[in-house]
Design a protein around this motif. Sequence first.
Motif, PDB file in Angstrom:
ATOM      1  N   ARG A 113       6.501  -2.306 -11.001  1.00 37.49           N
ATOM      2  CA  ARG A 113       6.053  -3.495 -10.476  1.00 37.49           C
ATOM      3  C   ARG A 113       4.566  -3.325 -10.307  1.00 37.49           C
ATOM      4  N   THR A 114       3.921  -2.315 -10.214  1.00 38.23           N
ATOM      5  CA  THR A 114       2.332  -2.111 -10.367  1.00 38.23           C
ATOM      6  C   THR A 114       1.867  -2.345 -11.767  1.00 38.23           C
ATOM      7  N   ARG A 115       2.669  -2.239 -12.540  1.00 32.03           N
ATOM      8  CA  ARG A 115       1.914  -2.563 -14.128  1.00 32.03           C
ATOM      9  C   ARG A 115       2.255  -4.275 -14.470  1.00 32.03           C
ATOM     10  N   GLY A 116       3.148  -4.797 -13.714  1.00 30.46           N
ATOM     11  CA  GLY A 116       3.710  -6.167 -13.981  1.00 30.46           C
ATOM     12  C   GLY A 116       2.675  -7.252 -12.975  1.00 30.46           C
ATOM     13  N   GLN A 117       3.017  -8.484 -13.074  1.00 28.14           N
ATOM     14  CA  GLN A 117       2.468  -9.264 -12.276  1.00 28.14           C
ATOM     15  C   GLN A 117       2.991  -9.629 -10.951  1.00 28.14           C
ATOM     16  N   ARG A 118       2.415  -9.339  -9.772  1.00 29.53           N
ATOM     17  CA  ARG A 118       3.005  -9.392  -8.774  1.00 29.53           C
ATOM     18  C   ARG A 118       2.434 -10.563  -7.821  1.00 29.53           C
ATOM     19  N   GLU A 119       3.270 -11.616  -7.212  1.00 39.92           N
ATOM     20  CA  GLU A 119       3.059 -12.259  -6.446  1.00 39.92           C
ATOM     21  C   GLU A 119       2.509 -11.847  -5.315  1.00 39.92           C
ATOM     22  N   PHE A 129       1.148   2.583  -3.186  1.00 30.95           N
ATOM     23  CA  PHE A 129       0.473   3.676  -2.968  1.00 30.95           C
ATOM     24  C   PHE A 129       1.424   4.935  -3.115  1.00 30.95           C
ATOM     25  N   SER A 130       2.651   4.778  -2.308  1.00 32.33           N
ATOM     26  CA  SER A 130       3.795   5.656  -2.609  1.00 32.33           C
ATOM     27  C   SER A 130       4.269   5.862  -3.904  1.00 32.33           C
ATOM     28  N   GLY A 131       4.470   4.497  -4.581  1.00 34.46           N
ATOM     29  CA  GLY A 131       4.954   4.803  -5.929  1.00 34.46           C
ATOM     30  C   GLY A 131       4.147   5.304  -6.927  1.00 34.46           C
ATOM     31  N   ARG A 132       2.717   5.302  -6.796  1.00 30.34           N
ATOM     32  CA  ARG A 132       1.600   5.674  -7.673  1.00 30.34           C
ATOM     33  C   ARG A 132       1.646   7.310  -7.178  1.00 30.34           C
ATOM     34  N   LEU A 133       1.818   7.566  -5.789  1.00 30.80           N
ATOM     35  CA  LEU A 133       1.655   9.038  -5.711  1.00 30.80           C
ATOM     36  C   LEU A 133       2.846   9.953  -5.993  1.00 30.80           C
ATOM     37  N   ALA A 134       3.901   9.102  -5.917  1.00 22.63           N
ATOM     38  CA  ALA A 134       5.378   9.991  -6.451  1.00 22.63           C
ATOM     39  C   ALA A 134       5.384  10.195  -7.966  1.00 22.63           C
ATOM     40  N   MET A 149       8.487   3.285  -7.940  1.00 24.99           N
ATOM     41  CA  MET A 149       9.641   3.625  -7.678  1.00 24.99           C
ATOM     42  C   MET A 149      10.494   2.400  -7.646  1.00 24.99           C
ATOM     43  N   CYS A 150      10.500   1.573  -8.759  1.00 22.79           N
ATOM     44  CA  CYS A 150      11.135   0.277  -8.663  1.00 22.79           C
ATOM     45  C   CYS A 150      12.310   0.146  -8.665  1.00 22.79           C
ATOM     46  N   PRO A 151      13.093  -0.285  -7.797  1.00 17.66           N
ATOM     47  CA  PRO A 151      14.669  -0.426  -7.797  1.00 17.66           C
ATOM     48  C   PRO A 151      15.109  -1.105  -9.001  1.00 17.66           C
ATOM     49  N   PHE A 152      14.464  -1.900  -9.813  1.00 19.76           N
ATOM     50  CA  PHE A 152      15.118  -2.629 -10.757  1.00 19.76           C
ATOM     51  C   PHE A 152      14.909  -1.848 -12.097  1.00 19.76           C
ATOM     52  N   MET A 176      16.870   9.754  -8.353  1.00 19.66           N
ATOM     53  CA  MET A 176      17.489   9.416  -9.975  1.00 19.66           C
ATOM     54  C   MET A 176      16.124   9.547 -10.945  1.00 19.66           C
ATOM     55  N   GLN A 177      14.877   9.090 -10.588  1.00 22.75           N
ATOM     56  CA  GLN A 177      13.948   9.428 -11.529  1.00 22.75           C
ATOM     57  C   GLN A 177      13.515  10.782 -11.558  1.00 22.75           C
ATOM     58  N   MET A 178      13.495  11.529 -10.756  1.00 22.50           N
ATOM     59  CA  MET A 178      13.333  13.101 -10.463  1.00 22.50           C
ATOM     60  C   MET A 178      14.566  13.564 -11.641  1.00 22.50           C
ATOM     61  N   LYS A 179      15.767  13.325 -11.311  1.00 24.03           N
ATOM     62  CA  LYS A 179      16.739  13.775 -12.066  1.00 24.03           C
ATOM     63  C   LYS A 179      16.734  13.479 -13.678  1.00 24.03           C
TER      64      LYS A 179
END
Length: 234
Positions: A113-119, A129-134, A149-152, A176-179
């Motif tokens: 979502r951070t690389r897409g267009q956000r309303e 921030f947490s998505g970028r940090l992770a 950490m997008c749910p989609f 899931m992302q880590m594994k």
Amino acid sequence: MSNVSVVIPALNEEEPIAGVVRECWATKIPDEVIVVDNGSDDRTADRARAAGAHVVKAPRGYGRACAAGVRAVSPESDIIVFLDGDGSDCPEFMPQLVNPIAAGKFDFVIGSRTRGQREPGSMNFQQIFSGRLAGWLMSILYGVRYTDMCPFRAIRRDVLEKFSMKEETYGWNLEMQMKAARAGLQILEVPVNHRCRTGGISKVSGTLRGTFVAGARIIATFLRFALKPQTNTD
Ligand SMILES: Nc1nc2c(ncn2[C@@H]2O[C@H](COP(=O)(O)OP(=O)(O)OP(=O)(O)O)[C@@H](O)[C@H]2O)c(=O)[nH]1
Ligand SMILES: [Mg+2]
């Protein structure tokens, strides 16, 4: 031809859920749409069923809902797509998630979502921030590139089943992302657009308590799997 199942965790989402299910069908990609009703006390289940979803029940907890959805997919399913039930994810991006896996090129495709267009207002500072940090921490640990950490997301069903997922609440997505990263899977991140929820009430990002509980669980998840990196089955 791949067989695609969509899994949508939903807790009290009677306003947005039918629209989410219909938008999934409109892509003509899924063979089934499963809504996991996570103990709702509104009409989420009825509305999801009316829109053509198969509804299963699970005890509260985001991860429990996702795991119940995975258990409910048909035996023919090859690819599982996850998205939220609040209308904030944009199902029209499903081809970008599913096609690279169906073509045999990738095992796990996650939206960013951070690389897409956000309303405006659809993601708050803590989420970005947490998505970028992770993502940064996982790039150091595993050399992968995640920006959210997008749910989609979409994943091969057979690899997901081998992960033996443990997190029962908000750690599910990060686990899931880590594994996927430490298993050396072929991972692709694609920009996806993101909207404000299309009805109902925020349970996580919109409240201080939700943000705190989810944040604490995400940190605990990171430590749990970062400190125990040997296998994917624990
Ligand atoms: N919080 C929470 N959400 C759940 C649970 N089970 C399923 N969900 C669903 O998980 C998705 C994410 O929750 P949201 O309330 O949208 O949280 P959020 O995305 O941080 O908040 P918004 O700002 O409203 O989008 C929604 O589809 C919920 O209905 C659960 O036990 N707790
Ligand atoms: Mg949401």
